[in-house]
Write a protein that holds these residues in place. Structure first.
Motif, PDB file in Angstrom:
ATOM      1  N   GLY A 181     -24.391 -52.610  30.875  1.00 20.79           N
ATOM      2  CA  GLY A 181     -22.942 -52.431  30.817  1.00 20.79           C
ATOM      3  C   GLY A 181     -22.158 -53.611  31.328  1.00 20.79           C
ATOM      4  N   ILE A 182     -22.741 -54.823  31.334  1.00 19.18           N
ATOM      5  CA  ILE A 182     -22.029 -55.971  31.883  1.00 19.18           C
ATOM      6  C   ILE A 182     -21.097 -56.615  30.868  1.00 19.18           C
ATOM      7  CG2 ILE A 182     -23.724 -56.500  33.656  1.00 19.18           C
ATOM      8  CD1 ILE A 182     -25.032 -58.456  31.862  1.00 19.18           C
ATOM      9  N   GLN A 183     -20.974 -56.002  29.668  1.00 16.42           N
ATOM     10  CA  GLN A 183     -19.931 -56.460  28.758  1.00 16.42           C
ATOM     11  C   GLN A 183     -18.553 -56.009  29.239  1.00 16.42           C
ATOM     12  OE1 GLN A 183     -21.957 -54.019  28.222  1.00 16.42           O
ATOM     13  NE2 GLN A 183     -20.944 -52.311  27.237  1.00 16.42           N
ATOM     14  N   VAL A 184     -18.542 -55.112  30.231  1.00 16.58           N
ATOM     15  CA  VAL A 184     -17.301 -54.640  30.847  1.00 16.58           C
ATOM     16  C   VAL A 184     -17.241 -55.200  32.264  1.00 16.58           C
ATOM     17  CG1 VAL A 184     -15.913 -52.642  31.462  1.00 16.58           C
ATOM     18  CG2 VAL A 184     -17.433 -52.521  29.476  1.00 16.58           C
ATOM     19  N   ALA A 185     -16.185 -55.973  32.554  1.00 15.60           N
ATOM     20  CA  ALA A 185     -16.021 -56.598  33.876  1.00 15.60           C
ATOM     21  C   ALA A 185     -14.898 -55.888  34.633  1.00 15.60           C
ATOM     22  CB  ALA A 185     -15.708 -58.080  33.730  1.00 15.60           C
ATOM     23  N   TYR A 186     -15.175 -55.521  35.883  1.00 19.86           N
ATOM     24  CA  TYR A 186     -14.192 -54.835  36.730  1.00 19.86           C
ATOM     25  C   TYR A 186     -13.798 -55.773  37.867  1.00 19.86           C
ATOM     26  CZ  TYR A 186     -16.462 -50.865  34.388  1.00 19.86           C
ATOM     27  OH  TYR A 186     -17.001 -50.024  33.452  1.00 19.86           O
ATOM     28  N   THR A 187     -12.516 -56.023  38.023  1.00 20.02           N
ATOM     29  CA  THR A 187     -12.046 -56.898  39.112  1.00 20.02           C
ATOM     30  C   THR A 187     -10.819 -56.287  39.767  1.00 20.02           C
ATOM     31  OG1 THR A 187     -10.711 -58.175  37.539  1.00 20.02           O
ATOM     32  CG2 THR A 187     -12.897 -59.026  38.063  1.00 20.02           C
ATOM     33  N   LYS A 188     -10.729 -56.490  41.083  1.00 23.51           N
ATOM     34  CA  LYS A 188      -9.518 -56.097  41.803  1.00 23.51           C
ATOM     35  C   LYS A 188      -8.425 -57.134  41.540  1.00 23.51           C
ATOM     36  CE  LYS A 188     -12.018 -53.833  45.566  1.00 23.51           C
ATOM     37  NZ  LYS A 188     -12.279 -53.828  47.040  1.00 23.51           N
ATOM     38  N   PRO A 189      -7.166 -56.750  41.659  1.00 23.97           N
ATOM     39  CA  PRO A 189      -6.074 -57.715  41.454  1.00 23.97           C
ATOM     40  C   PRO A 189      -6.204 -58.907  42.402  1.00 23.97           C
ATOM     41  CG  PRO A 189      -5.225 -55.466  41.508  1.00 23.97           C
ATOM     42  CD  PRO A 189      -6.669 -55.387  41.908  1.00 23.97           C
ATOM     43  N   TYR A 190      -5.984 -60.090  41.857  1.00 24.01           N
ATOM     44  CA  TYR A 190      -6.004 -61.352  42.627  1.00 24.01           C
ATOM     45  C   TYR A 190      -7.391 -61.628  43.237  1.00 24.01           C
ATOM     46  CZ  TYR A 190      -1.112 -59.968  42.425  1.00 24.01           C
ATOM     47  OH  TYR A 190       0.114 -59.511  41.993  1.00 24.01           O
ATOM     48  N   SER A 191      -8.434 -61.170  42.604  1.00 24.53           N
ATOM     49  CA  SER A 191      -9.788 -61.380  43.114  1.00 24.53           C
ATOM     50  C   SER A 191     -10.611 -62.147  42.082  1.00 24.53           C
ATOM     51  CB  SER A 191     -10.473 -60.037  43.427  1.00 24.53           C
ATOM     52  OG  SER A 191     -11.831 -60.238  43.782  1.00 24.53           O
ATOM     53  N   LEU A 192     -11.464 -63.042  42.577  1.00 27.21           N
ATOM     54  CA  LEU A 192     -12.382 -63.765  41.703  1.00 27.21           C
ATOM     55  C   LEU A 192     -13.712 -63.035  41.554  1.00 27.21           C
ATOM     56  CD1 LEU A 192     -11.852 -67.404  43.061  1.00 27.21           C
ATOM     57  CD2 LEU A 192     -10.808 -66.361  41.038  1.00 27.21           C
ATOM     58  N   TYR A 193     -13.877 -61.955  42.272  1.00 28.15           N
ATOM     59  CA  TYR A 193     -15.156 -61.251  42.362  1.00 28.15           C
ATOM     60  C   TYR A 193     -15.216 -60.151  41.310  1.00 28.15           C
ATOM     61  CZ  TYR A 193     -18.772 -58.209  44.335  1.00 28.15           C
ATOM     62  OH  TYR A 193     -19.874 -57.427  44.514  1.00 28.15           O
ATOM     63  N   ARG A 194     -16.258 -60.171  40.479  1.00 25.98           N
ATOM     64  CA  ARG A 194     -16.466 -59.117  39.484  1.00 25.98           C
ATOM     65  C   ARG A 194     -17.398 -58.063  40.062  1.00 25.98           C
ATOM     66  NH1 ARG A 194     -16.913 -61.575  33.349  1.00 25.98           N
ATOM     67  NH2 ARG A 194     -14.780 -62.381  33.255  1.00 25.98           N
ATOM     68  N   MET A 195     -16.911 -56.848  40.097  1.00 23.87           N
ATOM     69  CA  MET A 195     -17.664 -55.746  40.689  1.00 23.87           C
ATOM     70  C   MET A 195     -18.781 -55.332  39.742  1.00 23.87           C
ATOM     71  SD  MET A 195     -14.306 -53.675  42.016  1.00 23.87           S
ATOM     72  CE  MET A 195     -15.032 -52.823  43.386  1.00 23.87           C
ATOM     73  N   TYR A 196     -19.818 -54.716  40.301  1.00 17.71           N
ATOM     74  CA  TYR A 196     -20.953 -54.291  39.481  1.00 17.71           C
ATOM     75  C   TYR A 196     -21.152 -52.783  39.579  1.00 17.71           C
ATOM     76  CZ  TYR A 196     -25.753 -54.012  37.681  1.00 17.71           C
ATOM     77  OH  TYR A 196     -26.874 -53.672  36.974  1.00 17.71           O
ATOM     78  N   GLN A 197     -21.718 -52.317  40.668  1.00 21.57           N
ATOM     79  CA  GLN A 197     -21.962 -50.882  40.818  1.00 21.57           C
ATOM     80  C   GLN A 197     -20.987 -50.222  41.778  1.00 21.57           C
ATOM     81  OE1 GLN A 197     -26.085 -50.956  42.045  1.00 21.57           O
ATOM     82  NE2 GLN A 197     -26.844 -50.929  39.928  1.00 21.57           N
ATOM     83  N   ASP A 198     -20.074 -51.000  42.333  1.00 15.03           N
ATOM     84  CA  ASP A 198     -19.126 -50.456  43.305  1.00 15.03           C
ATOM     85  C   ASP A 198     -17.715 -50.331  42.745  1.00 15.03           C
ATOM     86  OD1 ASP A 198     -18.929 -53.160  43.051  1.00 15.03           O
ATOM     87  OD2 ASP A 198     -18.625 -53.575  45.184  1.00 15.03           O
TER      88      ASP A 198
END
Length: 532
Positions: free
Chosen positions: A113-130
């Motif tokens: 499912g890594i074709q979908v990227a989840y990020t918090k606003p103003y963050s460079l970090y892409r979340m995975y299972q969290d």
């Protein structure tokens, strides 16, 4: 004269250095700025890890499973002085291309499912299972995504969640009261749901990218290299900001590589089963017919048992007739293979390895031909278009097919010669039965035909059982030596890079600023002194 010029240049250089030293405040300021920038780099840049795995590529034995049919073929080749062994040699470059093929990467991406990227606003970090939420859809829906789809999810209250989707196709706004919820966007129906192991939902940005784009990016970040030039062991590495995601990517890639290799073998085994079933049915029909013929002949001629003299001679020629039966059975098998190979519909289909040890050189040619076809099938699954590798393997298969034709013809001639010689010897013995009624000789011929079909039936049935066993066995093409694990030290951010940046920035930036400042002042002064 040269000494004076050298002294002059040295004096000018000292003057420049002393001039820059008088501007020490600029260097101090640059040093402080470099510290701040280096600190920001070390604290903001996501920590990147290197994941490593070690696998061994195993050679394929026979057509489907290690050991099945290999002893017979090996003995046959040795008996003709052609050496033994029927293993498919591994082409490391081909296997590396398959391991890093876009097809395998797409399967791995859709699974994780890594074709979908989840990020918090103003963050460079892409979340995975969290991630607080997960966006789900079937694989066909994700494969239809051909442009970036940006989705923003904002919780506005206990029962109000705003969802905004943007792409080149337009913009859509939706409000849902609870999750899970169906979202009809441009490419199909998606389901937005809470992640049980994720954080609390406040605001999250979701980026859905085409699977092929993600595959291209990942291919550049994966490194697959042999441990040594002559080794079948491959070292696999990749980099990721999330440790578990990096481990999962390598693990899934190896899993799908093994799964594809097994599917290739089983597909060819099923084709062989269909061929053998058809041939067994034909042989059974012929065997039934000859048995009915024998029964009718015995009833018509009232034959109950062979006369004592026939029994006596039969004992003498028993060994000879056994050889004739075996030889004719082998000739029937060679004819079956000959018809199958020459059928245009089977141009690139595997030829069942059903030759016995008396078939001659044909068995070894068929082994090499099948190995080349299997290699071609596996390469075609991962390479498309006019690839030089496809052209090369097609040429090899065509050349091997010609060798198969020649080998089969040679095998038939050899068997025919052997059979003719055996029958001449048999005739000499049968001439001794001149006083035996002709119907007895006809009966013997019928019995021989019956035994020939029985021998062919046993050969085909044995090969069918061996092929059936190969379908039920899953053998890993890539044996895992070292399961994917994280190396001890992160590869980014690097303190060494930060230190080098500080040194270069502290020394270079003040020099550039002072140089520009000096020349700008000279240009301004020259402009003011220019007559109007």
């Amino acid at each position: 004269m040269e000494s004076k010029d050298l002294d002059k240049e040295t004096l000018e250089l000292k003057t420049i250095i002393i001039g820059y030293l008088h501007q020490w405040k600029y260097f101090l300021g640059a040093f402080l700025v470099s510290i701040v920038l280096a600190y920001l780099y070390l604290s903001i840049y996501p920590r990147t890890y290197e994941v490593f795995a070690l696998i061994q590529l195993q050679e394929d034995k026979g057509l489907g499973v290690e050991g099945i049919g290999s002893g017979e073929v090996t003995s046959l080749m040795k008996s003709f002085g052609l050496g033994g062994g029927s293993s498919v040699r591994i082409n490391i470059d081909d296997e590396r291309m398959i391991l890093t093929s876009n097809e395998l990467f797409r399967k791995m991406i859709l699974d994780l499912g890594i074709q979908v990227a989840y990020t918090k606003p103003y963050s460079l970090y892409r979340m995975y299972q969290d991630s607080p939420v997960v966006l789900k859809a079937d694989s066909s829906t994700f494969m239809r995504v051909d442009e970036e789809l940006n989705i923003s999810v904002i919780r506005k209250g206990e029962n109000r969640i705003e969802v905004t989707a943007k792409s080149d196709l337009g913009k859509k706004n939706m409000i849902v009261s609870s999750l899970p919820a169906e979202l009809d966007f441009f490419y199909g129906t998606f389901i937005l749901d809470y992640n049980p192991s994720g954080e609390k939902l406040d605001k999250i940005d979701i980026l859905v990218q085409p699977v092929s784009w993600i595959a291209e990016d990942l291919e550049r970040g994966f490194l697959v290299e042999p441990s040594t030039k002559a080794s079948n062991v491959l070292e696999m590495t990749c980099k990721d900001h999330v440790e578990q995601r990096g481990i999962d990517k390598l693990s899934k890639l190896i899993y799908y590589y093994n799964e594809d290799a097994n599917s290739f073998k089983k597909e060819e085994a099923y084709k062989t089963m269909a061929f053998l079933d058809e041939r067994i049915g034909l042989v059974m029909s012929e065997l039934t017919n000859i048995e009915f013929t024998i029964e009718e002949y015995k009833l018509k001629n009232k034959i109950i048992a062979l006369e004592s003299d026939i029994i006596f001679i039969a004992e003498q020629i028993k060994e000879l007739q056994t050889k004739i039966i075996e030889t004719e059975a082998q000739y029937q098998v060679v004819n079956i293979i000959d018809m199958y190979v020459k059928d245009p519909e089977n141009k690139y289909s595997l030829v069942p390895q059903i030759l016995t040890q008396s078939s001659g050189e044909g068995a070894s040619s068929l082994t090499l031909y099948n190995e080349a076809l299997l290699e071609r099938t596996r390469i075609l699954q991962n390479l498309k278009g006019d690839n030089p590798i496809i052209t090369k393997i097609n040429n090899q298969v065509d050349q091997l097919r010609k060798n198969v034709y020649l080998s089969i013809e040679n095998a038939k001639k050899t068997i025919e010669f052997t059979l003719s010689d055996l029958k001449i010897k048999e005739k000499l013995l049968l001439d001794k039965l001149g006083e035996v009624p002709s119907q007895e000789r006809v009966y013997i011929d019928y019995r021989r035909q019956q035994e020939i079909f029985q021998a062919v039936y046993v050969i085909l049935l044995q090969k069918r059982e061996e092929t059936a066993l190969s379908i039920g066995i899953d053998r890993q093409k890539a044996r895992i030596i070292d399961t994917p694990y994280i190396k001890r030290k992160p590869v980014a951010p690097r303190k060494l890079y930060a230190g080098l940046f500080m040194i270069v920035f502290t020394l270079l930036m003040p020099v550039i600023v002072l140089f520009l400042k000096k020349h700008m002042l000279e240009l301004i002064s020259a402009y003011k002194n220019t007559p109007k």
